[in-house]
Design a protein around this motif. Structure first.
Motif, PDB file in Angstrom:
ATOM      1  N   ILE A  29       0.811  -1.200   0.000  1.00  0.00           N
ATOM      2  CA  ILE A  29       0.000   0.000   0.000  1.00  0.00           C
ATOM      3  C   ILE A  29       0.857   1.268   0.000  1.00  0.00           C
ATOM      4  CG2 ILE A  29      -1.822   1.264   1.202  1.00  0.00           C
ATOM      5  CD1 ILE A  29      -2.675  -1.505   0.061  1.00  0.00           C
ATOM      6  N   GLY A  30       0.660   2.079  -1.028  1.00  0.00           N
ATOM      7  CA  GLY A  30       1.333   3.373  -1.116  1.00  0.00           C
ATOM      8  C   GLY A  30       0.392   4.477  -0.686  1.00  0.00           C
ATOM      9  N   SER A  31       0.898   5.422   0.112  1.00  0.00           N
ATOM     10  CA  SER A  31       0.058   6.521   0.581  1.00  0.00           C
ATOM     11  C   SER A  31       0.914   7.770   0.776  1.00  0.00           C
ATOM     12  CB  SER A  31      -0.666   6.154   1.881  1.00  0.00           C
ATOM     13  OG  SER A  31       0.253   5.915   2.929  1.00  0.00           O
ATOM     14  N   ARG A  32       0.210   8.902   0.820  1.00  0.00           N
ATOM     15  CA  ARG A  32       0.855  10.182   1.085  1.00  0.00           C
ATOM     16  C   ARG A  32       0.130  10.830   2.256  1.00  0.00           C
ATOM     17  NH1 ARG A  32       3.722  13.466  -2.342  1.00  0.00           N
ATOM     18  NH2 ARG A  32       2.956  12.318  -4.154  1.00  0.00           N
ATOM     19  N   ALA A  33       0.874  11.275   3.251  1.00  0.00           N
ATOM     20  CA  ALA A  33       0.275  11.961   4.392  1.00  0.00           C
ATOM     21  C   ALA A  33      -0.120  13.377   4.008  1.00  0.00           C
ATOM     22  CB  ALA A  33       1.257  11.981   5.560  1.00  0.00           C
ATOM     23  N   ALA A  34      -0.925  14.002   4.840  1.00  0.00           N
ATOM     24  CA  ALA A  34      -1.332  15.386   4.594  1.00  0.00           C
ATOM     25  C   ALA A  34      -0.129  16.320   4.554  1.00  0.00           C
ATOM     26  CB  ALA A  34      -2.330  15.835   5.656  1.00  0.00           C
ATOM     27  N   ASP A  35       0.955  15.948   5.273  1.00  0.00           N
ATOM     28  CA  ASP A  35       2.162  16.789   5.267  1.00  0.00           C
ATOM     29  C   ASP A  35       3.055  16.528   4.056  1.00  0.00           C
ATOM     30  OD1 ASP A  35       3.435  14.361   5.791  1.00  0.00           O
ATOM     31  OD2 ASP A  35       3.991  14.856   7.852  1.00  0.00           O
ATOM     32  N   GLY A  36       2.613  15.620   3.163  1.00  0.00           N
ATOM     33  CA  GLY A  36       3.355  15.342   1.932  1.00  0.00           C
ATOM     34  C   GLY A  36       4.305  14.168   2.007  1.00  0.00           C
ATOM     35  N   SER A  37       4.566  13.634   3.194  1.00  0.00           N
ATOM     36  CA  SER A  37       5.493  12.509   3.330  1.00  0.00           C
ATOM     37  C   SER A  37       4.885  11.248   2.729  1.00  0.00           C
ATOM     38  CB  SER A  37       5.870  12.288   4.796  1.00  0.00           C
ATOM     39  OG  SER A  37       4.729  11.988   5.574  1.00  0.00           O
ATOM     40  N   LEU A  38       5.763  10.372   2.200  1.00  0.00           N
ATOM     41  CA  LEU A  38       5.329   9.160   1.513  1.00  0.00           C
ATOM     42  C   LEU A  38       5.462   7.945   2.417  1.00  0.00           C
ATOM     43  CD1 LEU A  38       6.987   9.659  -2.006  1.00  0.00           C
ATOM     44  CD2 LEU A  38       4.806  10.552  -1.143  1.00  0.00           C
ATOM     45  N   ASN A  39       4.594   6.977   2.198  1.00  0.00           N
ATOM     46  CA  ASN A  39       4.641   5.728   2.952  1.00  0.00           C
ATOM     47  C   ASN A  39       4.369   4.572   2.005  1.00  0.00           C
ATOM     48  OD1 ASN A  39       3.023   3.534   4.786  1.00  0.00           O
ATOM     49  ND2 ASN A  39       4.589   4.587   5.969  1.00  0.00           N
ATOM     50  N   LEU A  40       5.046   3.461   2.244  1.00  0.00           N
ATOM     51  CA  LEU A  40       4.828   2.236   1.471  1.00  0.00           C
ATOM     52  C   LEU A  40       4.968   1.062   2.420  1.00  0.00           C
ATOM     53  CD1 LEU A  40       4.449   0.877  -1.345  1.00  0.00           C
ATOM     54  CD2 LEU A  40       6.962   0.839  -1.511  1.00  0.00           C
ATOM     55  N   ALA A  41       3.927   0.238   2.534  1.00  0.00           N
ATOM     56  CA  ALA A  41       3.950  -0.857   3.504  1.00  0.00           C
ATOM     57  C   ALA A  41       3.162  -2.049   2.983  1.00  0.00           C
ATOM     58  CB  ALA A  41       3.368  -0.392   4.837  1.00  0.00           C
ATOM     59  N   PRO A  42       3.654  -3.278   3.249  1.00  0.00           N
ATOM     60  CA  PRO A  42       2.937  -4.479   2.822  1.00  0.00           C
ATOM     61  C   PRO A  42       1.966  -4.980   3.889  1.00  0.00           C
ATOM     62  CG  PRO A  42       5.129  -5.067   3.594  1.00  0.00           C
ATOM     63  CD  PRO A  42       4.987  -3.581   3.787  1.00  0.00           C
ATOM     64  N   TYR A  43       0.798  -5.446   3.435  1.00  0.00           N
ATOM     65  CA  TYR A  43      -0.230  -5.987   4.322  1.00  0.00           C
ATOM     66  C   TYR A  43      -0.658  -7.350   3.806  1.00  0.00           C
ATOM     67  CZ  TYR A  43      -0.452  -1.407   6.451  1.00  0.00           C
ATOM     68  OH  TYR A  43      -0.124  -0.257   7.110  1.00  0.00           O
ATOM     69  N   ASN A  69      -2.562   8.009   7.125  1.00  0.00           N
ATOM     70  CA  ASN A  69      -2.427   8.784   5.882  1.00  0.00           C
ATOM     71  C   ASN A  69      -3.706   8.720   5.056  1.00  0.00           C
ATOM     72  OD1 ASN A  69       0.198   9.202   6.685  1.00  0.00           O
ATOM     73  ND2 ASN A  69       1.124   7.933   5.095  1.00  0.00           N
ATOM     74  N   ILE A  70      -4.253   7.518   4.940  1.00  0.00           N
ATOM     75  CA  ILE A  70      -5.442   7.325   4.099  1.00  0.00           C
ATOM     76  C   ILE A  70      -6.661   7.986   4.734  1.00  0.00           C
ATOM     77  CG2 ILE A  70      -6.983   5.556   3.153  1.00  0.00           C
ATOM     78  CD1 ILE A  70      -4.415   3.763   2.929  1.00  0.00           C
ATOM     79  N   GLU A  71      -6.727   8.006   6.057  1.00  0.00           N
ATOM     80  CA  GLU A  71      -7.808   8.754   6.721  1.00  0.00           C
ATOM     81  C   GLU A  71      -7.740  10.237   6.354  1.00  0.00           C
ATOM     82  OE1 GLU A  71      -8.687   6.253  10.846  1.00  0.00           O
ATOM     83  OE2 GLU A  71      -7.109   7.774  10.814  1.00  0.00           O
ATOM     84  N   GLU A  72      -6.520  10.749   6.221  1.00  0.00           N
ATOM     85  CA  GLU A  72      -6.337  12.173   5.922  1.00  0.00           C
ATOM     86  C   GLU A  72      -6.639  12.499   4.463  1.00  0.00           C
ATOM     87  OE1 GLU A  72      -2.694  12.936   9.161  1.00  0.00           O
ATOM     88  OE2 GLU A  72      -2.261  12.865   7.010  1.00  0.00           O
ATOM     89  N   THR A  73      -6.226  11.610   3.550  1.00  0.00           N
ATOM     90  CA  THR A  73      -6.297  11.944   2.120  1.00  0.00           C
ATOM     91  C   THR A  73      -7.381  11.195   1.355  1.00  0.00           C
ATOM     92  OG1 THR A  73      -4.711  10.227   1.499  1.00  0.00           O
ATOM     93  CG2 THR A  73      -3.809  12.383   2.130  1.00  0.00           C
ATOM     94  N   ARG A  74      -7.841  10.061   1.909  1.00  0.00           N
ATOM     95  CA  ARG A  74      -8.879   9.218   1.298  1.00  0.00           C
ATOM     96  C   ARG A  74      -8.409   8.588  -0.015  1.00  0.00           C
ATOM     97  NH1 ARG A  74     -12.190   8.237   5.307  1.00  0.00           N
ATOM     98  NH2 ARG A  74     -13.868   7.695   3.859  1.00  0.00           N
ATOM     99  N   GLU A  75      -7.095   8.399  -0.168  1.00  0.00           N
ATOM    100  CA  GLU A  75      -6.539   7.831  -1.395  1.00  0.00           C
ATOM    101  C   GLU A  75      -5.381   6.896  -1.064  1.00  0.00           C
ATOM    102  OE1 GLU A  75      -7.240  11.656  -4.403  1.00  0.00           O
ATOM    103  OE2 GLU A  75      -5.275  11.344  -3.475  1.00  0.00           O
ATOM    104  N   PHE A  76      -5.162   5.890  -1.917  1.00  0.00           N
ATOM    105  CA  PHE A  76      -4.001   5.013  -1.763  1.00  0.00           C
ATOM    106  C   PHE A  76      -3.770   4.255  -3.058  1.00  0.00           C
ATOM    107  CE2 PHE A  76      -7.608   2.403  -0.455  1.00  0.00           C
ATOM    108  CZ  PHE A  76      -7.332   1.131  -0.941  1.00  0.00           C
ATOM    109  N   THR A  77      -2.635   3.582  -3.140  1.00  0.00           N
ATOM    110  CA  THR A  77      -2.365   2.668  -4.243  1.00  0.00           C
ATOM    111  C   THR A  77      -2.110   1.278  -3.674  1.00  0.00           C
ATOM    112  OG1 THR A  77       0.048   3.007  -4.282  1.00  0.00           O
ATOM    113  CG2 THR A  77      -1.309   4.504  -5.621  1.00  0.00           C
TER     114      THR A  77
END
Length: 200
Positions: A29-43, A69-77
Motif C-alpha cells: 500500500i502506497g500513501s501520502r500523508a497530509a504533510d506530503g510525506s510518503l509511505n509504502l507498507a505491505p499488508y 495517511n489514508i484517513e487524511e487523504t482518502r486515497e491510496f495505491t
C-alpha cells in the motif's frame, strides 16, 4: 485435531490460522500523508472483494501510518508484488518512523497517480489507484471491536507495464506474484495451470 479459537489451545508451536488461510495476495500500500510525506507498507490481509464496482480491501493490525495517511487523504495505491522485487517489499515492512519514506529506504521509485496523489511503485508490474469508500474496525461475535482497521477502496485507475502482457493477458508466469502464507513463509505463484468450470 480440533480446537476452539476462544481458548486458542491448539498445542502447536505457532498459531496455524494464517497458514490455513493462504496463500494471500500482498497489499503493498502506497500513501501520502497530509504533510506530503510518503509511505509504502505491505499488508498480508488484502484482497479484491468486488468486480462491479472494482473494490479492494486491506486490514491493518493497529492504526499504522498507512491508515492514518489514508484517513487524511482518502486515497491510496495497491502495488503488485512480484518475485523479482520481493526483497524490496520486505524492506518496506521495517518499522520506519513517520515521515521516513519506505520508497527511499528500499530504493524504489515513487510515481504520482493519474487520479490520486498517492504514489505507486514504478518497479511493480501493476498498480491500482484507489479512492476510499469505507474505513472501519470490524466486530467480533460479542460486539467487541477488533484492533484491526479495515480500509476499502474503489479502484479508479490501473497501471500495467507493457512487458507484463502476453497474448492479451497478464502473463502470470513472467510476473510471478508473491503470496503470503503463515509464519515467515511466502510462496511464488509463478507455476500456473488452467482449470475451466464444468458445463451442466
Amino acid at each position: 485435531m480440533f480446537y476452539a479459537t476462544g481458548e486458542n489451545a491448539h498445542g502447536l508451536a505457532h498459531d496455524p490460522f494464517k497458514a490455513i488461510v493462504s496463500p494471500r495476495p500482498i497489499g503493498w500500500i502506497g500513501s501520502r500523508a497530509a504533510d506530503g510525506s510518503l509511505n509504502l507498507a505491505p499488508y498480508s490481509f488484502f484482497n479484491a472483494i468486488s468486480d462491479t464496482p472494482k473494490l479492494v480491501m486491506f486490514s491493518s493490525s493497529g492504526r499504522k501510518d498507512s491508515v492514518r495517511n489514508i484517513e487524511e487523504t482518502r486515497e491510496f495505491t495497491a502495488n503488485f508484488v512480484s518475485f523479482d522485487i520481493r526483497e524490496k517489499m520486505n524492506i518496506t515492512s521495517a518499522p520506519a518512523p513517520h515521515g521516513e519514506s519506505e520508497f527511499a529506504l528500499a530504493g524504489l521509485t515513487p510515481v504520482e497517480g493519474q487520479f490520486v496523489q498517492a504514489p505507486f511503485v514504478a518497479e511493480a508490474y501493476a498498480a491500482l489507484e484507489c479512492k476510499v469508500t469505507e474505513i472501519f474496525q470490524p466486530k467480533g461475535l460479542d460486539g467487541t471491536l477488533s484492533e484491526n482497521h479495515v480500509v476499502i477502496g474503489q479502484v479508479v485507475g490501473i497501471h500495467i507495464r507493457d512487458e507484463a502482457i502476453r497474448d492479451g493477458r497478464l502473463d502470470m508466469a513472467k510476473v510471478r506474484p508473491v503470496g503470503r502464507m503463515g509464519y515467515m513463509d511466502y510462496c511464488d505463484a509463478g507455476d500456473v495451470f488452467e482449470m475451466f468450470r464444468p458445463k451442466r
